[in-house]
Write an enzyme that holds these catalytic residues in place. Structure first.
Site, PDB file in Angstrom:
ATOM      1  CB  CYS A 113      -1.002   0.098   1.243  1.00 55.65           C
ATOM      2  SG  CYS A 113      -1.982  -1.448   1.622  1.00 55.65           S
TER       3      CYS A 113
HETATM    4  N1  SAJ Z   1       6.492   2.109   8.757  1.00 56.57           N
HETATM    5  C1  SAJ Z   1       7.508   3.218   9.136  1.00 56.57           C
HETATM    6  N2  SAJ Z   1       7.246   3.946  10.416  1.00 56.57           N
HETATM    7  C2  SAJ Z   1       5.793   4.109  10.896  1.00 56.57           C
HETATM    8  C3  SAJ Z   1       4.793   3.318  10.161  1.00 56.57           C
HETATM    9  C4  SAJ Z   1       5.415   2.081   9.234  1.00 56.57           C
HETATM   10  O1  SAJ Z   1       8.669   3.100   8.974  1.00 56.57           O
HETATM   11  O2  SAJ Z   1       5.677   4.846  11.777  1.00 56.57           O
HETATM   12  C5  SAJ Z   1       7.040   1.152   7.775  1.00 56.57           C
HETATM   13  C6  SAJ Z   1       6.564  -0.073   8.038  1.00 56.57           C
HETATM   14  O3  SAJ Z   1       7.825  -0.584   8.460  1.00 56.57           O
HETATM   15  C7  SAJ Z   1       6.416  -0.720   6.645  1.00 56.57           C
HETATM   16  C8  SAJ Z   1       5.595   0.406   5.839  1.00 56.57           C
HETATM   17  O4  SAJ Z   1       6.023   1.721   6.592  1.00 56.57           O
HETATM   18  O5  SAJ Z   1       7.241  -1.372   5.907  1.00 56.57           O
HETATM   19  C9  SAJ Z   1       4.146   0.322   5.892  1.00 56.57           C
HETATM   20  O6  SAJ Z   1       3.605   0.134   7.345  1.00 56.57           O
HETATM   21  P1  SAJ Z   1       2.308   0.349   7.604  1.00 56.57           P
HETATM   22  O7  SAJ Z   1       2.015   0.257   9.008  1.00 56.57           O
HETATM   23  O8  SAJ Z   1       1.646   1.439   6.895  1.00 56.57           O
HETATM   24  O9  SAJ Z   1       1.628  -0.976   6.974  1.00 56.57           O
HETATM   25  P2  SAJ Z   1       0.783  -1.584   5.909  1.00 56.57           P
HETATM   26  O10 SAJ Z   1       1.389  -1.437   4.506  1.00 56.57           O
HETATM   27  O11 SAJ Z   1       0.268  -2.936   6.150  1.00 56.57           O
HETATM   28  O12 SAJ Z   1      -0.372  -0.463   5.796  1.00 56.57           O
HETATM   29  C10 SAJ Z   1      -1.685  -0.902   5.881  1.00 56.57           C
HETATM   30  C11 SAJ Z   1      -2.593  -0.276   5.251  1.00 56.57           C
HETATM   31  N3  SAJ Z   1      -4.006  -0.550   5.171  1.00 56.57           N
HETATM   32  C12 SAJ Z   1      -4.706  -0.383   4.176  1.00 56.57           C
HETATM   33  O13 SAJ Z   1      -4.474   0.324   3.270  1.00 56.57           O
HETATM   34  C13 SAJ Z   1      -5.815  -0.914   4.137  1.00 56.57           C
HETATM   35  C14 SAJ Z   1      -2.638   1.273   6.089  1.00 56.57           C
HETATM   36  O14 SAJ Z   1      -3.689   2.312   5.751  1.00 56.57           O
HETATM   37  C15 SAJ Z   1      -2.857   0.983   7.455  1.00 56.57           C
HETATM   38  O15 SAJ Z   1      -2.781   2.446   8.388  1.00 56.57           O
HETATM   39  C16 SAJ Z   1      -1.813   0.250   7.965  1.00 56.57           C
HETATM   40  O16 SAJ Z   1      -1.827  -1.027   7.147  1.00 56.57           O
HETATM   41  C17 SAJ Z   1      -1.808  -0.161   9.630  1.00 56.57           C
HETATM   42  O17 SAJ Z   1      -2.122   0.958  10.311  1.00 56.57           O
HETATM   43  O18 SAJ Z   1      -1.599  -1.109   9.878  1.00 56.57           O
END
Ligand code: SAJ
Length: 453
Positions: free
Chosen positions: A275
């Site tokens: 995403c």
């Molecule tokens: N990440 C960071 N720092 C942060 C948060 C995330 O480096 O503070 C990195 C993570 O390690 C990862 C990437 O960003 O590599 C994405 O992380 P993510 O927490 O956004 O997880 P995703 O990619 O699984 O995003 C999904 C998304 N869900 C949908 O699109 C339906 C996102 O909108 C959600 O907010 C997220 O999950 C969630 O909160 O878990």
């Protein structure tokens, strides 16, 4: 509203409508299961016959759906997985949940949507409700679906109905699931929206109607671009604090005590997943068509994409403290998947970091309890090493990329091997051989070493 509308609305409310889901992946399979649970007959269409066979065998390939759940859906006789698109002929309402990746040159790749629409056109019939769930740029629903179906002589809102409702599935999230996550939905006409709302209310607790598919498409991109930009900003803060000799992790924890007006994000080795790295590029691509160039999105993308290089440079600084270089050093990456406690490697920054160490001459290995192997840039299959602290003690440096909860942080810290922690996962260990991004490397002067004045 007309006869088509009334007939379909009645069928939905009586749960007589036959529902369809195209794309039985991490979005479509949980959606289909929820629909079956609510008493509907559901046709699940996927091109991958292996998926179809596994579903019939009750073997779930999606972590959020158990084998038992799948088997009980099949046992109802109301879940019909198939590779056969002709089943569209018996479907009254179809949800499209196919991938929307990026092409080689980082442009939207909507070929999966187009392929499905071509199949829908082959079996199109009056009264069909089509809902696109795949994350995409504003205008996709009208341009790639409405325009194509209306070429057959149909009129949206009259003899077929069209909505956009962005998926909000967060794989392995134990708190939020298909049923209890609020669902935004926009219809091409008021009749479309009414039918879409009536349908989704059957298996989603909170349906959020908006005025058009474009608003729904854009809302999803705002959600995820918001994350990309904020993650990039905190990554920039990490590099700034590193330069200034301030611990960014302590700074974030302090700021996070503010009970209003602040939302913590955390630095990392880059961003991965299906995403966050992709969705903002869909938005910036479409905006360029309006001669609008989003500096935030481009800057966030370049800042996040730069993090693997920052990790490599910091590794060189750390090894320098031990009179070593990356070249010929034995380096172990701890954690390869894109976020903790899952095996998903899509866009994982660990893959880029692995390749950069290799290009810089390191003898690079990785350990991940969930992601057991991957294909590197040269097309070679790379396998995780076995978990063995004795073996781990032989490395010149370890780099924590993904903070899986099952890792033995205390055991790893006790080895005395220099560690570069990109997630502050070793926060409770203060040993001098444990370093982290977002904080400077404390240079230890050796006897007789030149003193800078
Ligand atoms: N990440 C960071 N720092 C942060 C948060 C995330 O480096 O503070 C990195 C993570 O390690 C990862 C990437 O960003 O590599 C994405 O992380 P993510 O927490 O956004 O997880 P995703 O990619 O699984 O995003 C999904 C998304 N869900 C949908 O699109 C339906 C996102 O909108 C959600 O907010 C997220 O999950 C969630 O909160 O878990």
């Amino acid at each position: 509203m007309n006869h088509e509308y009334e007939t379909l609305l009645h069928a939905i409310e009586e749960k007589k409508a036959v529902l369809g889901v195209v794309g039985l992946g991490y979005v479509g399979l949980p959606l289909a299961v929820e629909m079956v649970k609510q008493g509907f007959t559901v046709v699940g269409i996927d091109l991958d016959s292996d998926k179809i066979e596994r579903i019939y065998r009750g073997e779930s390939y999606i972590s959020d759906i158990s084998d038992e759940e799948l088997a009980s859906c099949i046992a109802t006789g109301r879940f019909k997985p198939t590779t056969d698109y002709s089943m569209i002929a018996v479907i009254d309402a179809i949800s499209i949940c196919v991938p929307t990746p990026l092409s080689e040159n980082q442009d939207p790749d909507t070929s999966f949507i187009t392929m499905v629409v071509d199949q829908v056109k082959r079996f199109m019939k009056p009264r069909l409700l089509i809902t696109l769930e795949s994350t995409t740029y504003p205008g996709t629903t009208e341009e790639l679906i409405q325009a194509e179906i209306e070429k057959l002589g149909y009129t949206a809102g009259k003899d077929f109905f069209l909505c956009f409702s962005p998926e909000r599935v967060d794989p392995s999230n134990v708190r939020y699931n298909t049923r209890n996550t609020p669902k935004v939905i926009g219809g091409t006409t008021e009749a479309c929206l009414n039918l879409g709302e009536a349908l989704y209310k059957q298996y989603v607790d909170n349906v959020v109607p908006v005025s058009s598919p474009k608003v729904a498409e854009m809302s999803k991109l705002l959600e995820n671009t918001f994350r990309s930009v904020n993650i990039a900003f905190v990554n920039e803060m990490a590099m700034m604090c590193d330069r200034m000799g301030i611990d960014v992790w302590e700074v974030i924890d302090a700021a996070a005590t503010k009970p209003f007006g602040f939302m913590p994000f955390y630095p990392g080795p880059g961003i991965g997943g299906h995403c966050i790295p992709l969705d903002p590029m869909y938005l910036s691509w479409k905006a360029k068509g309006f001669r609008f160039y989003s500096k935030f999105i481009e800057l966030a993308q370049s800042t996040n994409d730069n993090m693997p290089y920052y990790v490599i440079n910091k590794t060189a600084t750390i090894l320098n403290e031990y009179a070593k270089s990356i070249k010929r050093s034995n380096i172990l990456i701890l954690g390869m998947s894109y976020k903790p406690d899952i095996s998903d490697l899509r866009e994982s920054p660990g893959l880029e970091i692995y390749d950069l160490y290799k290009e810089n001459g390191a003898n690079i290995s990785y350990y991940d309890p969930h992601a057991h192997s991957f294909m590197d840039k040269q097309g070679e299959t790379v396998h995780s090493v076995k978990y063995d602290l004795t073996q781990f003690s032989q490395y010149d440096c370890m780099v924590l990329v993904t903070n899986h909860s099952s890792l033995d942080y205390s055991g790893i810290a006790s080895l005395g091997v220099p560690i570069l922690d990109t997630r502050n996962a070793f926060r409770s260990f203060a040993e001098p051989h444990i370093y982290k991004i977002g904080h400077s490397v404390q240079h230890v002067k050796e006897p007789g070493e030149a003193v800078l004045v």
